[in-house]
Design a protein around this motif. Sequence first.
Motif, short mmCIF file in Angstrom:
data_model
loop_
_atom_site.label_atom_id
_atom_site.label_comp_id
_atom_site.label_asym_id
_atom_site.label_seq_id
_atom_site.Cartn_x
_atom_site.Cartn_y
_atom_site.Cartn_z
N ASP A 225 33.12 65.00 24.91
CA ASP A 225 32.63 63.70 24.70
C ASP A 225 31.73 63.67 23.67
OD1 ASP A 225 33.16 60.85 26.19
OD2 ASP A 225 31.23 61.09 25.43
N LEU B 4 28.13 63.97 24.51
CA LEU B 4 27.30 65.15 25.03
C LEU B 4 26.74 66.09 24.01
CD1 LEU B 4 26.87 67.16 27.22
CD2 LEU B 4 29.10 67.65 27.48
N PRO B 5 25.42 65.96 23.78
CA PRO B 5 24.85 66.72 22.91
C PRO B 5 24.78 68.19 23.15
CG PRO B 5 23.09 65.63 24.17
CD PRO B 5 24.49 65.29 24.87
N ILE B 6 25.32 69.20 22.51
CA ILE B 6 25.14 70.64 23.00
C ILE B 6 25.39 71.32 21.64
CG2 ILE B 6 27.53 70.83 23.94
CD1 ILE B 6 26.24 72.43 26.11
N LEU C 200 25.98 78.76 28.72
CA LEU C 200 26.59 78.50 29.92
C LEU C 200 27.29 79.52 30.88
CD1 LEU C 200 27.83 75.04 29.31
CD2 LEU C 200 25.65 75.51 30.58
N TRP D 78 29.62 61.62 30.22
CA TRP D 78 30.12 62.85 29.64
C TRP D 78 31.45 63.16 30.04
CZ3 TRP D 78 25.41 66.37 30.97
CH2 TRP D 78 24.15 65.90 30.20
N TRP E 182 24.32 71.95 38.02
CA TRP E 182 24.13 71.57 36.64
C TRP E 182 25.09 72.41 35.69
CZ3 TRP E 182 22.83 67.24 34.54
CH2 TRP E 182 22.45 66.89 33.42
N LEU F 242 28.29 71.24 33.78
CA LEU F 242 28.53 71.30 32.34
C LEU F 242 29.78 72.10 31.85
CD1 LEU F 242 24.79 71.73 30.99
CD2 LEU F 242 26.45 69.85 30.51
N ARG G 163 21.15 59.01 24.37
CA ARG G 163 22.22 59.86 23.54
C ARG G 163 21.63 60.46 22.21
NH1 ARG G 163 23.42 63.40 21.00
NH2 ARG G 163 25.59 63.82 20.20
N ALA H 231 18.62 62.85 21.84
CA ALA H 231 18.63 64.29 22.55
C ALA H 231 19.53 65.33 21.77
CB ALA H 231 19.15 63.94 23.73
N LYS H 232 19.15 66.51 21.66
CA LYS H 232 19.78 67.65 21.04
C LYS H 232 20.59 68.46 22.06
CE LYS H 232 18.81 67.69 16.33
NZ LYS H 232 18.29 66.31 15.90
N THR H 233 19.95 68.36 23.47
CA THR H 233 20.54 69.30 24.47
C THR H 233 20.98 68.23 25.53
OG1 THR H 233 18.42 69.72 25.75
CG2 THR H 233 18.81 70.91 23.67
N PRO H 234 21.83 68.90 26.63
CA PRO H 234 22.12 68.03 27.60
C PRO H 234 20.96 67.55 28.56
CG PRO H 234 23.45 69.83 27.43
CD PRO H 234 22.49 69.92 26.35
N GLU H 235 20.01 68.73 28.57
CA GLU H 235 18.87 68.59 29.61
C GLU H 235 17.96 67.33 29.03
OE1 GLU H 235 20.13 71.49 28.58
OE2 GLU H 235 21.15 71.94 30.17
N MET I 136 18.66 65.03 26.94
CA MET I 136 19.31 63.80 27.41
C MET I 136 19.21 63.14 28.55
SD MET I 136 23.04 62.78 26.32
CE MET I 136 23.84 61.20 27.17
#
Lengths: 235, 266
Positions: A81, A84-86, A94, B35, B152, B156, B211, B214-218, B220
């Motif tokens: 999505d 989701l920033p990753i 992960l 997400w 977590w 993800l 959103r 943020a550059k990472t899920p954490e 955010m």
Amino acid sequence: MTNAPLLQAADIAVTLDGRSVLHGITLAVQAGEIISIVGPNGAGKTTLLRALLGLTDLSAGRVTRAADLRIGYVPQKLNLDPLLPITAGRFLALWGDFIQAVASTGAEHLLNTPLAKLSGGELQRVLLARALIGQPQLLVLDEPAQALDLAGQRELYDTLAKVRDITGCAVLLVSHDLTLVMRKTDRVICLHGHICCQGKPEDVSRDPAYAALFGPHDTSFAVYHHHHDHDHHHH
Amino acid sequence: MTTIITDLPDFFLRALLAGGLLALLTGPLGCVLVWRRMAFFGDALAHAALLGVALGLLLELPILPAVLILGVLFAVAFSLLSLRGDIAHDTLLGILSPTALALGLIALSQLPQVRIDLNSYLFGDVLAITQTQLITLAASASIALLTLRLLWGGLLQLTIARDVAQASGAPVRRLELAFLLLLALVVAVGVQLVGVLLLTALLIIPAATARRYAKTPEVMAVLASLCALLASTLGLFASLYWDIPAGPAMVACASALFLLSRLHKD
């Protein structure tokens, strides 16, 4: 190759939405073997992979895996999505320690790129690196060549061959058709709901069952020759 | 600053604390919801909670366990119905959510006298939170945050590459169910305090606001919590000074923050 196979399918069948997609499939994957599955659109190639991976329910037969089999699966795409920033690097982290896996697929320069911004070929590289984390005994790739140009495909196949030679893992991949099959393939399985024929690439290309599926092989096989500089004699 | 805080009435301080605790939870949970494209799940669960409240009152059971059990049943029903994968999640929720609401309203109609008004069901009564409710909230928040921390990485993996995770042997179905149960717990505790609309708002709006930054899920998840905290605090003060209902004021503040995040240029 006298050892017990890594993965075995015994007379499996899959029915999706009441439609029979696969039936009567029996096959075994041996350690270190490279197998290409070819077949026209709708032949059930992806479904076969999903069935072997345990992602789809079987309507008949069974799939047996070697105990604690480590599988690295490379899907066609992700379901990411945009909210989701990753980055690619965080995604890889992960799944475990990715340094080696990234080095062997040449994905180092992509680590800081957002996953959603990767091109098809780049994503393929990252997904292959992910699959190599944890040193799989079996790599499963769903149409890995689809997003790549010919040079990219050659590079991917070289990487796969190198990984196989170094780690001894088996490789099971889906290809569009025989003209673009990986050169180092040990066995081609020609699929159309069932296994039409199988064997070494040059044997399959001469098999009447293959010709029936893809039409006369002469024209397409010429392309195969031309691009891959194949060295066996054309009859 | 100290004088301002000590001058505030106790009920208001409790409301501030409750908002903060809830914000801690809804930030990361809301992120996972958006997400996973399950923004409406919190909403649907909250409707199931109404059924829980109604049944609890009818059968003279304690409310919180009744709500929790209904939430769990709802989560299990959702997960069983989505197993076949031939109905999109939002469609399935579009079926289950009004069903739960309808059954809840039917159950309520069977009560001798209706002891729950729709207004407090929608927006809760954050200013009426008791000491005991606050302690329950704090305990639930600790459990939920700890569980979320443990799940977590797996969540993800599941969110981005479900098939890959399953093919590598990850227990994806158990993980999905665990997440739904966690959400059921938060909704059961939260809906009584802040109501359906506010709970959904605190789950989804801060996540969507965070959103961009943020550059990472954490990051955010943390930003979403901060954003929810800011919205609930601003909303409470707005309700205190302008004498407007607290819940709606908090939602309005969250929406204002979201709009602000959309307006400015990068």
